[in-house]
Motif scaffolding. Structure first.
Motif, PDB file in Angstrom:
ATOM      1  N   LEU A  24      57.167 -72.661  53.406  1.00  0.00           N
ATOM      2  CA  LEU A  24      57.016 -71.235  53.147  1.00  0.00           C
ATOM      3  C   LEU A  24      55.586 -70.909  52.730  1.00  0.00           C
ATOM      4  O   LEU A  24      55.006 -69.916  53.181  1.00  0.00           O
ATOM      5  CB  LEU A  24      58.004 -70.791  52.059  1.00  0.00           C
ATOM      6  N   THR A  25      55.011 -71.757  51.880  1.00  0.00           N
ATOM      7  CA  THR A  25      53.617 -71.555  51.468  1.00  0.00           C
ATOM      8  C   THR A  25      52.684 -71.654  52.666  1.00  0.00           C
ATOM      9  O   THR A  25      51.756 -70.845  52.820  1.00  0.00           O
ATOM     10  CB  THR A  25      53.211 -72.607  50.413  1.00  0.00           C
ATOM     11  N   PHE A  26      52.931 -72.630  53.528  1.00  0.00           N
ATOM     12  CA  PHE A  26      52.109 -72.788  54.728  1.00  0.00           C
ATOM     13  C   PHE A  26      52.245 -71.572  55.638  1.00  0.00           C
ATOM     14  O   PHE A  26      51.266 -71.103  56.224  1.00  0.00           O
ATOM     15  CB  PHE A  26      52.515 -74.059  55.477  1.00  0.00           C
ATOM     16  N   LEU A  27      53.473 -71.027  55.748  1.00  0.00           N
ATOM     17  CA  LEU A  27      53.689 -69.830  56.552  1.00  0.00           C
ATOM     18  C   LEU A  27      52.895 -68.654  55.994  1.00  0.00           C
ATOM     19  O   LEU A  27      52.306 -67.878  56.758  1.00  0.00           O
ATOM     20  CB  LEU A  27      55.183 -69.492  56.600  1.00  0.00           C
ATOM     21  N   LYS A  28      52.857 -68.525  54.675  1.00  0.00           N
ATOM     22  CA  LYS A  28      52.075 -67.449  54.055  1.00  0.00           C
ATOM     23  C   LYS A  28      50.598 -67.582  54.407  1.00  0.00           C
ATOM     24  O   LYS A  28      49.924 -66.587  54.709  1.00  0.00           O
ATOM     25  CB  LYS A  28      52.253 -67.467  52.532  1.00  0.00           C
ATOM     26  N   VAL A  29      50.107 -68.813  54.371  1.00  0.00           N
ATOM     27  CA  VAL A  29      48.697 -69.057  54.710  1.00  0.00           C
ATOM     28  C   VAL A  29      48.434 -68.682  56.163  1.00  0.00           C
ATOM     29  O   VAL A  29      47.408 -68.046  56.478  1.00  0.00           O
ATOM     30  CB  VAL A  29      48.327 -70.536  54.449  1.00  0.00           C
ATOM     31  N   VAL A  30      49.341 -69.049  57.056  1.00  0.00           N
ATOM     32  CA  VAL A  30      49.161 -68.756  58.478  1.00  0.00           C
ATOM     33  C   VAL A  30      49.180 -67.247  58.727  1.00  0.00           C
ATOM     34  O   VAL A  30      48.348 -66.718  59.488  1.00  0.00           O
ATOM     35  CB  VAL A  30      50.253 -69.453  59.314  1.00  0.00           C
ATOM     36  N   ILE A  31      50.123 -66.531  58.100  1.00  0.00           N
ATOM     37  CA  ILE A  31      50.183 -65.077  58.266  1.00  0.00           C
ATOM     38  C   ILE A  31      48.915 -64.438  57.717  1.00  0.00           C
ATOM     39  O   ILE A  31      48.354 -63.502  58.317  1.00  0.00           O
ATOM     40  CB  ILE A  31      51.421 -64.490  57.560  1.00  0.00           C
ATOM     41  N   SER A 122      47.686 -49.424  61.670  1.00  0.00           N
ATOM     42  CA  SER A 122      49.097 -49.793  61.535  1.00  0.00           C
ATOM     43  C   SER A 122      49.316 -50.849  60.459  1.00  0.00           C
ATOM     44  O   SER A 122      50.290 -50.786  59.696  1.00  0.00           O
ATOM     45  CB  SER A 122      49.640 -50.304  62.873  1.00  0.00           C
ATOM     46  N   ASN A 123      48.414 -51.831  60.390  1.00  0.00           N
ATOM     47  CA  ASN A 123      48.572 -52.878  59.383  1.00  0.00           C
ATOM     48  C   ASN A 123      48.361 -52.341  57.975  1.00  0.00           C
ATOM     49  O   ASN A 123      49.051 -52.766  57.041  1.00  0.00           O
ATOM     50  CB  ASN A 123      47.606 -54.032  59.674  1.00  0.00           C
ATOM     51  N   VAL A 124      47.432 -51.429  57.812  1.00  0.00           N
ATOM     52  CA  VAL A 124      47.227 -50.827  56.492  1.00  0.00           C
ATOM     53  C   VAL A 124      48.458 -50.003  56.106  1.00  0.00           C
ATOM     54  O   VAL A 124      48.972 -50.105  54.984  1.00  0.00           O
ATOM     55  CB  VAL A 124      45.960 -49.951  56.485  1.00  0.00           C
ATOM     56  N   LEU A 125      48.958 -49.195  57.034  1.00  0.00           N
ATOM     57  CA  LEU A 125      50.121 -48.356  56.740  1.00  0.00           C
ATOM     58  C   LEU A 125      51.376 -49.188  56.488  1.00  0.00           C
ATOM     59  O   LEU A 125      52.245 -48.802  55.699  1.00  0.00           O
ATOM     60  CB  LEU A 125      50.375 -47.390  57.898  1.00  0.00           C
ATOM     61  N   SER A 126      51.481 -50.341  57.159  1.00  0.00           N
ATOM     62  CA  SER A 126      52.686 -51.160  57.017  1.00  0.00           C
ATOM     63  C   SER A 126      52.856 -51.705  55.603  1.00  0.00           C
ATOM     64  O   SER A 126      53.978 -52.020  55.187  1.00  0.00           O
ATOM     65  CB  SER A 126      52.665 -52.318  58.020  1.00  0.00           C
ATOM     66  N   ILE A 127      51.756 -51.829  54.869  1.00  0.00           N
ATOM     67  CA  ILE A 127      51.858 -52.280  53.480  1.00  0.00           C
ATOM     68  C   ILE A 127      52.800 -51.370  52.705  1.00  0.00           C
ATOM     69  O   ILE A 127      53.602 -51.817  51.878  1.00  0.00           O
ATOM     70  CB  ILE A 127      50.466 -52.316  52.816  1.00  0.00           C
ATOM     71  N   VAL A 165      49.736 -60.577  51.337  1.00  0.00           N
ATOM     72  CA  VAL A 165      49.584 -61.285  52.605  1.00  0.00           C
ATOM     73  C   VAL A 165      48.731 -60.504  53.603  1.00  0.00           C
ATOM     74  O   VAL A 165      47.991 -61.093  54.387  1.00  0.00           O
ATOM     75  CB  VAL A 165      50.968 -61.590  53.216  1.00  0.00           C
ATOM     76  N   ILE A 166      48.839 -59.170  53.593  1.00  0.00           N
ATOM     77  CA  ILE A 166      48.074 -58.346  54.527  1.00  0.00           C
ATOM     78  C   ILE A 166      46.803 -57.803  53.883  1.00  0.00           C
ATOM     79  O   ILE A 166      45.709 -57.909  54.438  1.00  0.00           O
ATOM     80  CB  ILE A 166      48.925 -57.165  55.052  1.00  0.00           C
ATOM     81  N   GLY A 167      46.950 -57.203  52.691  1.00  0.00           N
ATOM     82  CA  GLY A 167      45.837 -56.485  52.070  1.00  0.00           C
ATOM     83  C   GLY A 167      44.629 -57.352  51.771  1.00  0.00           C
ATOM     84  O   GLY A 167      43.494 -57.027  52.169  1.00  0.00           O
ATOM     85  N   LEU A 168      44.829 -58.468  51.063  1.00  0.00           N
ATOM     86  CA  LEU A 168      43.695 -59.304  50.661  1.00  0.00           C
ATOM     87  C   LEU A 168      42.962 -59.910  51.866  1.00  0.00           C
ATOM     88  O   LEU A 168      41.732 -59.835  51.945  1.00  0.00           O
ATOM     89  CB  LEU A 168      44.171 -60.396  49.701  1.00  0.00           C
ATOM     90  N   PRO A 169      43.678 -60.530  52.821  1.00  0.00           N
ATOM     91  CA  PRO A 169      42.966 -61.053  53.999  1.00  0.00           C
ATOM     92  C   PRO A 169      42.259 -59.955  54.784  1.00  0.00           C
ATOM     93  O   PRO A 169      41.187 -60.173  55.342  1.00  0.00           O
ATOM     94  CB  PRO A 169      44.081 -61.695  54.837  1.00  0.00           C
ATOM     95  N   PHE A 170      42.871 -58.778  54.820  1.00  0.00           N
ATOM     96  CA  PHE A 170      42.287 -57.674  55.572  1.00  0.00           C
ATOM     97  C   PHE A 170      40.979 -57.230  54.936  1.00  0.00           C
ATOM     98  O   PHE A 170      39.967 -57.038  55.624  1.00  0.00           O
ATOM     99  CB  PHE A 170      43.281 -56.509  55.621  1.00  0.00           C
TER     100      PHE A 170
END
Length: 315
Positions: A24-31, A122-127, A165-170
């Motif tokens: 699960l942690t690895f999946l978070k990193v990949v996403i 879309s990615n920003v709004l999806s948060i 998962v989205i905000g920080l990498p973005f």
């Protein structure tokens, strides 16, 4: 045979897909890497461009965050799927696109600039909208409401997970692209392909590690995923045609609506739903199937329509 499938479908709501904490942690990193790759290809000017072209962006937002979840909800009722499958379909519909949509838009000769802008917005709004949409449409689902109520998932907790998962990498990706554009351009060529290879590997290994479950139950979700994927692609194309967007923008709209970041959906399934069988199967199969169908549609479209010189850019 039908009776056997009915029994299997009933049991599917009780099946849990094995996925340990390390995976699960690895999946978070990949996403996070996938979204980091999207951000590396996103500039602040893309948001400015979105403001200058509000009509196609607004059309895309409505199609992705209103029409697709609503039509998916109706499809789950029409197919009379089990609760976990219904929630999986709704979750996929609520996910944003990834940069696969940009790649497919480029391959088809579509408007890549519009595609990148729409993906960013879309990615920003999806948060904010993904947890709200999931709670709303999942709560309306006759099949999925009981399962959703049994899960300890608040909108705010989901919002925090998605923001992480989205905000920080973005933000990090846009920052690097802004401060060190050459580094960002080079990193994007590596991060994007590598992250999707890793995600595909996770899905394939998940299939292998839970082969008996997938062998017994995958047929139950095949039709659902096939129809929902066709519905998503058709919706993007139809709404672009109905609003008389140019052909290149029609291509971008089709893939922005038709391609979903199901890796994010899988992360939420294993974080909040404990690997609930139908949800995990739908999200995992979607992740492979929509890339295949997207490539086919893009290639056919490219052969049948002329590609404008400005469409031939590197994604």
């Amino acid at each position: 045979m039908l009776a056997q499938l009915t029994i299997l479908a009933t049991d599917l709501d009780d099946i849990k897909i094995d996925f340990d904490s390390g995976s699960l942690t690895f999946l978070k990193v990949v996403i996070a890497l996938i979204l980091f790759g999207v951000a590396l290809d996103t500039k602040l000017e893309d948001f400015a461009a979105a403001i200058r072209r509000p009509v196609p962006i607004a059309i895309g937002v409505v199609a992705q965050f209103v029409l697709l979840p609503a039509l998916t909800f109706l499809l789950t009722i029409l197919l009379d799927v089990r609760g976990s499958v219904a929630l999986g379909m709704i979750l996929v519909a609520c996910c944003p696109p990834g940069n696969v949509s940009n790649i497919l838009t480029h391959r088809s000769g579509g408007d890549v600039a519009l595609s990148v802008s729409m993906t960013a917005v879309s990615n920003v709004l999806s948060i904010f909208l993904l947890p709200i949409n999931l709670a709303f449409w999942g709560g309306l689902s006759p099949a999925g409401d009981d399962l959703l109520q049994s899960v300890d998932m608040s909108i705010w907790e989901t919002f925090g997970e998605i923001a992480l998962v989205i905000g920080l990498p973005f933000v990090a990706g846009i920052g690097i692209s802004r401060i060190w554009p050459r580094v960002g351009a080079r990193a994007h060529k590596i991060v994007g392909p590598v992250s999707f290879i890793l995600l595909a590997a996770i899905i394939v290994l998940g299939f292998v590690g839970n082969f008996d479950i997938f062998q017994d139950y995958i047929t139950i979700v095949l039709l659902a995923v096939f129809l929902q994927n066709a519905l998503a692609l058709a919706l993007g194309y139809a709404i672009a045609r109905a609003t008389r967007l140019p052909v290149r923008q029609q291509k971008a709209m089709t893939f922005e609506v038709g391609v979903r970041n199901t890796g994010l959906g899988l992360l939420l399934v294993f974080t909040y739903f404990d690997g609930l069988g139908g949800m995990a199967l739908v999200a995992a199969w979607w992740g492979l199937y929509d890339i295949i169908t997207g490539l086919v549609v893009a290639e056919v479209w490219r052969r049948r329509t002329p590609v404008a010189p400005e469409a031939a850019v590197t994604v």
